[in-house]
Enzyme design. Sequence first.
Site, PDB file in Angstrom:
ATOM      1  N   ASP A 249      40.145  58.761  70.766  1.00  0.00           N
ATOM      2  CA  ASP A 249      40.233  57.423  70.368  1.00  0.00           C
ATOM      3  C   ASP A 249      39.226  56.831  69.488  1.00  0.00           C
ATOM      4  OD1 ASP A 249      41.459  54.648  71.378  1.00  0.00           O
ATOM      5  OD2 ASP A 249      39.297  54.356  71.631  1.00  0.00           O
ATOM      6  N   GLU A 290      42.828  59.723  66.481  1.00  0.00           N
ATOM      7  CA  GLU A 290      43.380  58.304  66.061  1.00  0.00           C
ATOM      8  C   GLU A 290      42.369  57.852  64.924  1.00  0.00           C
ATOM      9  OE1 GLU A 290      44.035  53.674  67.881  1.00  0.00           O
ATOM     10  OE2 GLU A 290      42.062  54.990  67.996  1.00  0.00           O
TER      11      GLU A 290
END
Length: 561
Positions: A249, A290
């Site tokens: 993330d 990401e």
Amino acid sequence: MMKNQKLFWVNLIISFFLISCGGSDVSDPVSKPYPTPTPEPNPSVTIPETESPQAQGATYWWNEAVFYEIFVRSFYDSDGDGIGDINGIREKLDYLQNDLGATALWLMPINPSPSYHGYDVTDYKAINPDYGTMQDFRSLVQELHSRGMKIVIDYVINHTSDQHPWFQSAYNDKKSTYRDWYIFVNPKPTYTGSWGQGVWHGEAPNYYYGVFSYVMPDLNYNTQAVKDEIKETSTYWLTEVGVDGFRLDAAKHLIEEGEIQDNTDATLTYWKEFTANMKSDKNDAITIAEVIDGSQVIVKYINNGIDLGFEFDLAGTILNAVKKNSPQALKSKLAEIRDLYPYHQYATFLSNHDQDRSYETMGKSIANSKLAASILLTLPGTPFIYYGEEIGMWGTKAGGDEYIRTPLHWTSDATTAGFTTGTPWWSIIGDQETKNVATQKEEDTSLLNTYAQLIALRKSHPQFTKGTFQTLGVSSASIYGYLREFKGKAVIVAHNFSNNEISSPKIYAKKTNLPEGTYKVKDFISGSYLENVKLNEDGGFLFQPIERIGKKETKVLLIEQ
Ligand SMILES: [Ca+2]
Ligand SMILES: [Ca+2]
């Protein structure tokens, strides 16, 4: 009566005539024979340049995978408390593996967290009690592995929750051993984040940095103890629990260099070290970053040890191209990507948990959704499907991110959609009468079965997962044709982006990697063999294999000697 009788005889005579003539003049286009194919490049036709064949490169297990992204809270509730859970995923593995064909799962955060979404963790080594226990999770991992499936979890390590005991201690006690695990300053700097957001939170003298929110204080990766803790945590998940990797993330936000907060050299260096450690724990573990940024930026992460990055620009380009009925922008984006990345090393998708649902973006059109799925599942890269996308669930972020993360529709039930026996944690978004798994499983041409068919095609033909990619020439600008080739076997994919049927398109290539010869051509969808195609000494060809391609239709032609 007399008139009708006369008409009957006229029709019968015409029908007899047509049948005995082989029906060649019948106006019904269905019985029209295929146009005379041009078996080899016709010297009188000037063939425009088409893309040269791509060179083959190394691929990995994830290139053969089809990932499915799960928001655990909304996938399936096994115990009736209205909240999706880990045992619910276990109960639905037959659906994921057998009905849809997914081979790997990405679970959005499963750690304890004060938020409904979980992107602010309070304990990196535990399971969110809403979702179950560590034993439930271990059982899920075990069952996935016994089925030959893989599992990747969200690793949210740029920041913790402000409720994390580390932060509570650091904020409340200047002498805490956790004080330098976060970034405290006084006085408060004046600069903002890269999208103009305030990044300094708290009160004097405890101003602290949080790139996303005051409830998400960034960890300080200039502190060795933080690096050590996160490394030890990843070792725990890989070697003791047995996950197959991490979705990283907010990967571009990890380490700030003063006012430069995104994509710093220190961040890239950190990931290089992190992934090397990870591979020493489990050599085939995967990292998927990401990095919400342009392709040119994402590729830097791939060149620094990360295995895959989500191709955000490509996802947007696919949806736009489908919506705007033109493949041109997609063609150039794909050419750029193929030049940029190591061979096939990127993650493809249509939309994720942070974006409007793809069905919504494409104007709530099932035809558009089928075309987008046909593109996604025939391209190189590793495809990720966001739960619910396969049945055409809708939802936008306008009212809040919850609306793109609503409970999955298993049945047409108006209040629960078969997601729970209790009260769902969030209301069913609607359209569940037709947009549900049970109904679509029974319809051969449903969106769900289109996904399933394309996934089966992809998994059974290495041309799609490991093969080269070459853009073909096509006689219509509305059709995007490409050739996927692996070890002398090829597939031609032709997508019609327009809302009109197109007749007898010519498809050609000046040169391919295929040897000269006569090849059989099989229409994958109908299963029927078309006219053979002859390839010249360069592997080039020019032919008109199909009589028509319907609006927003995809043709898949298997080319084999
Ligand atoms: Ca539950
Ligand atoms: Ca950071």
